[in-house]
Design an enzyme around this catalytic site. Structure first.
Site, PDB file in Angstrom:
ATOM      1  CG  HIS A  53      -1.982  -1.001   1.217  1.00  0.00           C
ATOM      2  ND1 HIS A  53      -3.109  -0.889   1.997  1.00  0.00           N
ATOM      3  CD2 HIS A  53      -2.123  -2.159   0.518  1.00  0.00           C
ATOM      4  CE1 HIS A  53      -3.898  -1.931   1.786  1.00  0.00           C
ATOM      5  NE2 HIS A  53      -3.315  -2.717   0.895  1.00  0.00           N
ATOM      6  CD  GLU A  55      -2.142   4.164   3.139  1.00  0.00           C
ATOM      7  OE1 GLU A  55      -3.327   4.357   3.464  1.00  0.00           O
ATOM      8  OE2 GLU A  55      -1.804   3.372   2.235  1.00  0.00           O
ATOM      9  CB  CYS A  83      -6.796  -0.436   5.005  1.00  0.00           C
ATOM     10  SG  CYS A  83      -5.068  -0.994   5.020  1.00  0.00           S
ATOM     11  CB  CYS A  86      -2.311   1.752   6.069  1.00  0.00           C
ATOM     12  SG  CYS A  86      -1.793   0.859   4.581  1.00  0.00           S
TER      13      CYS A  86
END
Length: 151
Positions: A53, A55, A83, A86
Site C-alpha cells: 500500500h 502508506e 485501512c 496502514c
C-alpha cells in the site's frame, strides 16, 4: 504546514498508481520542517504483494531517510483513509500527524468503519485530519473504478 499542499503532493503519487493501473492511492511523509522524506503509491499489482500500500511504502522510505523507526515529528498525507493495516503502521511508527483525503466506507480505519488511530488501548494516537481535498480524491478513485467496470 499547509494541509492542502501536503495532499497535492500525495495526489502526484496517486497519479503514478493510476498510470500503472493500480488503485490510485498516494502517500507522502513530511518531516517537521516540511521536507519530503518518503513517497509511495499503491504497488499491489506490480509487486504481487497485498501489503504494498502507498502508506507502507512511504513510511518505510521515511524511516530509512531518518534512520529511525519512529516518525513522531512527521506528517503522513494520503489520498484515501488508511485501512486497518496502514492505520496500525501509523500507530507503530508513532506518526505525529495523519492527513487524508477521501473517507473509505468499506475499509477506513481512521474513523469510518473503525478508528484504530484513536484507540486509547494503543500506545500512540496521532493527530488526524480527514476530508482534505476529499472531492478530488474521490473523483480520481471513481474514475479509476468506472474504467474497470467499463472493461
Amino acid at each position: 504546514m499547509d494541509l492542502s499542499y501536503c495532499m497535492e503532493q500525495a495526489f502526484r503519487e496517486a497519479i503514478k498508481a493510476y498510470e500503472k493501473k493500480e488503485v490510485p492511492v498516494g502517500a507522502v511523509v513530511f518531516d517537521a520542517g516540511g521536507r519530503v522524506i518518503g513517497r509511495g503509491h499503491n504497488q499491489i499489482e506490480e509487486l504481487t504483494d497485498a501489503t504494498a500500500h502507498a502508506e507502507i511504502i512511504a513510511l518505510t522510505a521515511a524511516m530509512a531517510t531518518l534512520g529511525s523507526k519512529y516518525l513522531s515529528d512527521c506528517t503522513l498525507a494520503v489520498t484515501l483513509e488508511p485501512c486497518p493495516m496502514c492505520a496500525g503502521a501509523v500507530v507503530n511508527a508513532k506518526v505525529g500527524r495523519l492527513v487524508f483525503g477521501a473517507y473509505d466506507p468499506k475499509m477506513g480505519a481512521c474513523g469510518t468503519v473503525m478508528n484504530i488511530v484513536a484507540s486509547k488501548h494503543l500506545n500512540h494516537q496521532p493527530e488526524v485530519y480527514g476530508g482534505i481535498l476529499e472531492h478530488k480524491a474521490q473523483s480520481l478513485l471513481q474514475e479509476f473504478f468506472r474504467g474497470l467496470r467499463d472493461q
